[in-house]
Design a protein around this motif. Structure first.
Motif, short mmCIF file in Angstrom:
data_model
loop_
_atom_site.label_atom_id
_atom_site.label_comp_id
_atom_site.label_asym_id
_atom_site.label_seq_id
_atom_site.Cartn_x
_atom_site.Cartn_y
_atom_site.Cartn_z
N GLN A 70 43.95 61.17 15.75
CA GLN A 70 43.10 60.15 16.34
C GLN A 70 43.50 58.79 15.79
O GLN A 70 43.82 58.66 14.61
CB GLN A 70 41.62 60.43 16.09
N VAL A 71 43.48 57.81 16.68
CA VAL A 71 43.76 56.43 16.28
C VAL A 71 42.50 55.89 15.64
O VAL A 71 41.43 55.90 16.25
CB VAL A 71 44.18 55.57 17.49
N VAL A 72 42.61 55.42 14.38
CA VAL A 72 41.44 54.90 13.68
C VAL A 72 41.50 53.37 13.56
O VAL A 72 40.52 52.74 13.16
CB VAL A 72 41.25 55.55 12.29
N TRP A 73 42.65 52.78 13.90
CA TRP A 73 42.80 51.32 13.91
C TRP A 73 43.95 50.96 14.82
O TRP A 73 44.96 51.66 14.86
CB TRP A 73 43.08 50.81 12.48
N SER A 74 43.78 49.87 15.56
CA SER A 74 44.85 49.34 16.43
C SER A 74 45.00 47.86 16.17
O SER A 74 43.99 47.14 16.04
CB SER A 74 44.49 49.52 17.90
N SER A 75 46.24 47.40 16.14
CA SER A 75 46.49 45.96 15.95
C SER A 75 46.11 45.19 17.20
O SER A 75 46.10 45.75 18.31
CB SER A 75 47.97 45.72 15.62
N ALA A 109 50.89 48.18 16.45
CA ALA A 109 50.74 49.04 15.27
C ALA A 109 49.41 49.78 15.38
O ALA A 109 48.43 49.23 15.91
CB ALA A 109 50.78 48.22 13.99
N VAL A 110 49.40 51.02 14.91
CA VAL A 110 48.17 51.82 14.90
C VAL A 110 48.11 52.64 13.61
O VAL A 110 49.14 53.02 13.06
CB VAL A 110 48.07 52.79 16.10
N THR A 111 46.89 52.87 13.14
CA THR A 111 46.69 53.82 12.06
C THR A 111 46.16 55.10 12.69
O THR A 111 45.21 55.06 13.47
CB THR A 111 45.67 53.28 11.02
N VAL A 112 46.82 56.20 12.37
CA VAL A 112 46.45 57.50 12.94
C VAL A 112 46.07 58.44 11.80
O VAL A 112 46.73 58.47 10.76
CB VAL A 112 47.62 58.09 13.76
N ARG A 113 45.00 59.19 12.03
CA ARG A 113 44.56 60.23 11.10
C ARG A 113 44.76 61.57 11.81
O ARG A 113 44.44 61.70 12.98
CB ARG A 113 43.10 60.02 10.74
N TRP A 114 45.30 62.56 11.08
CA TRP A 114 45.53 63.88 11.65
C TRP A 114 45.56 64.93 10.55
O TRP A 114 45.51 64.60 9.37
CB TRP A 114 46.84 63.90 12.45
N MET A 115 45.67 66.17 10.98
CA MET A 115 45.82 67.28 10.05
C MET A 115 47.25 67.79 10.15
O MET A 115 47.78 67.88 11.26
CB MET A 115 44.84 68.40 10.47
N ASP A 116 47.86 68.11 9.01
CA ASP A 116 49.21 68.67 9.05
C ASP A 116 49.15 70.20 9.14
O ASP A 116 48.05 70.79 9.19
CB ASP A 116 50.06 68.17 7.87
N LEU A 117 50.31 70.84 9.14
CA LEU A 117 50.35 72.30 9.31
C LEU A 117 49.77 73.06 8.12
O LEU A 117 49.54 74.26 8.21
CB LEU A 117 51.79 72.76 9.58
N ASP A 118 49.56 72.36 7.01
CA ASP A 118 48.91 72.99 5.85
C ASP A 118 47.40 72.76 5.86
O ASP A 118 46.70 73.12 4.91
CB ASP A 118 49.50 72.45 4.54
N GLY A 119 46.89 72.10 6.92
CA GLY A 119 45.47 71.82 7.01
C GLY A 119 45.03 70.63 6.19
O GLY A 119 43.84 70.41 5.98
N VAL A 120 46.00 69.83 5.72
CA VAL A 120 45.70 68.66 4.89
C VAL A 120 45.59 67.42 5.78
O VAL A 120 46.45 67.18 6.63
CB VAL A 120 46.80 68.44 3.82
N GLU A 121 44.51 66.65 5.58
CA GLU A 121 44.33 65.43 6.36
C GLU A 121 45.36 64.38 5.93
O GLU A 121 45.59 64.17 4.74
CB GLU A 121 42.92 64.88 6.19
N LEU A 154 58.63 51.75 17.66
CA LEU A 154 58.75 52.89 18.56
C LEU A 154 57.82 54.03 18.15
O LEU A 154 57.25 54.72 19.00
CB LEU A 154 60.22 53.37 18.60
N TRP A 155 57.64 54.24 16.84
CA TRP A 155 56.73 55.29 16.37
C TRP A 155 55.31 55.04 16.89
O TRP A 155 54.62 55.98 17.29
CB TRP A 155 56.72 55.35 14.83
N ALA A 156 54.86 53.78 16.87
CA ALA A 156 53.51 53.45 17.35
C ALA A 156 53.39 53.74 18.85
O ALA A 156 52.40 54.32 19.30
CB ALA A 156 53.18 51.97 17.06
N THR A 157 54.40 53.33 19.60
CA THR A 157 54.39 53.60 21.04
C THR A 157 54.36 55.10 21.31
O THR A 157 53.56 55.59 22.11
CB THR A 157 55.62 52.96 21.71
#
Length: 171
Positions: free
Chosen positions: A77-82, A107-119, A127-130
């Motif tokens: 989820q995007v939690v901040w956008s420039s 630019a965006v700040t994104v929060r997610w869970m990885d494959l180990d279940g860690v936030e 390009l990463w932001a797009t």
């Protein structure tokens, strides 16, 4: 395993995806398959609905030259956008050979869970932001052509319908 990529228009590409409740072997296998499918295509991002799975999972790797940096984002989820925006010519593996300029936050700040279940949380730029915004849109049933005017969107949709007919006939 390389999975078939759905081509627009397909109703599964317009569905809101379900959050992943827990990281299971099935979710890990999906992520591995999605990365293999993305690299094979070749693309820089792929969302689960593009392979027919309506779960909030995306993969991406925007490194073109150099060692790969595969990322798996679960329930992103995007939690901040420039306020600054950038325009990139976007394409999509579900809309092959069609490209259009799309404006998004630079630019965006994104929060997610990885494959180990860690936030995890990270600021993406360029390009990463797009890419991450494009893939999160997929999880919300939105395609990059939804940012275009109706005529351009209809023209691209007609081309995809024709492509699907040709593929079905084996052309």
């Amino acid at each position: 395993m390389i999975r078939p990529i759905l081509i627009h228009p397909d109703p599964r590409l317009k569905k809101l995806c379900e959050p992943v409740a827990e990281i299971t072997d099935e979710v890990k296998r999906l992520a591995a398959d999605m990365l293999e499918t993305m690299y094979d295509a070749p693309g820089i991002g792929l969302a689960a609905p593009q392979v027919g799975v309506t779960k909030r999972v995306l993969v991406m790797d925007c490194i073109k030259d150099g060692p790969p940096e595969p990322m798996v984002l679960i329930n992103p989820q995007v939690v901040w956008s420039s306020e600054d925006v950038s325009t990139y010519e976007e394409g999509c593996l579900s809309i092959p050979e069609q490209y259009a300029d799309v404006k998004r936050p630079a630019a965006v700040t994104v929060r997610w869970m990885d494959l180990d279940g860690v936030e995890q949380e990270r600021i993406f730029e360029g390009l990463w932001a797009t890419c991450v915004q494009h893939e999160i849109d997929h999880l919300d049933g939105k395609l990059f052509i939804d940012y275009l005017g109706p005529l351009k969107r209809q023209m691209i949709t007609r081309k995809m319908e024709k492509l699907k007919r040709e593929r079905a006939r084996g052309l």
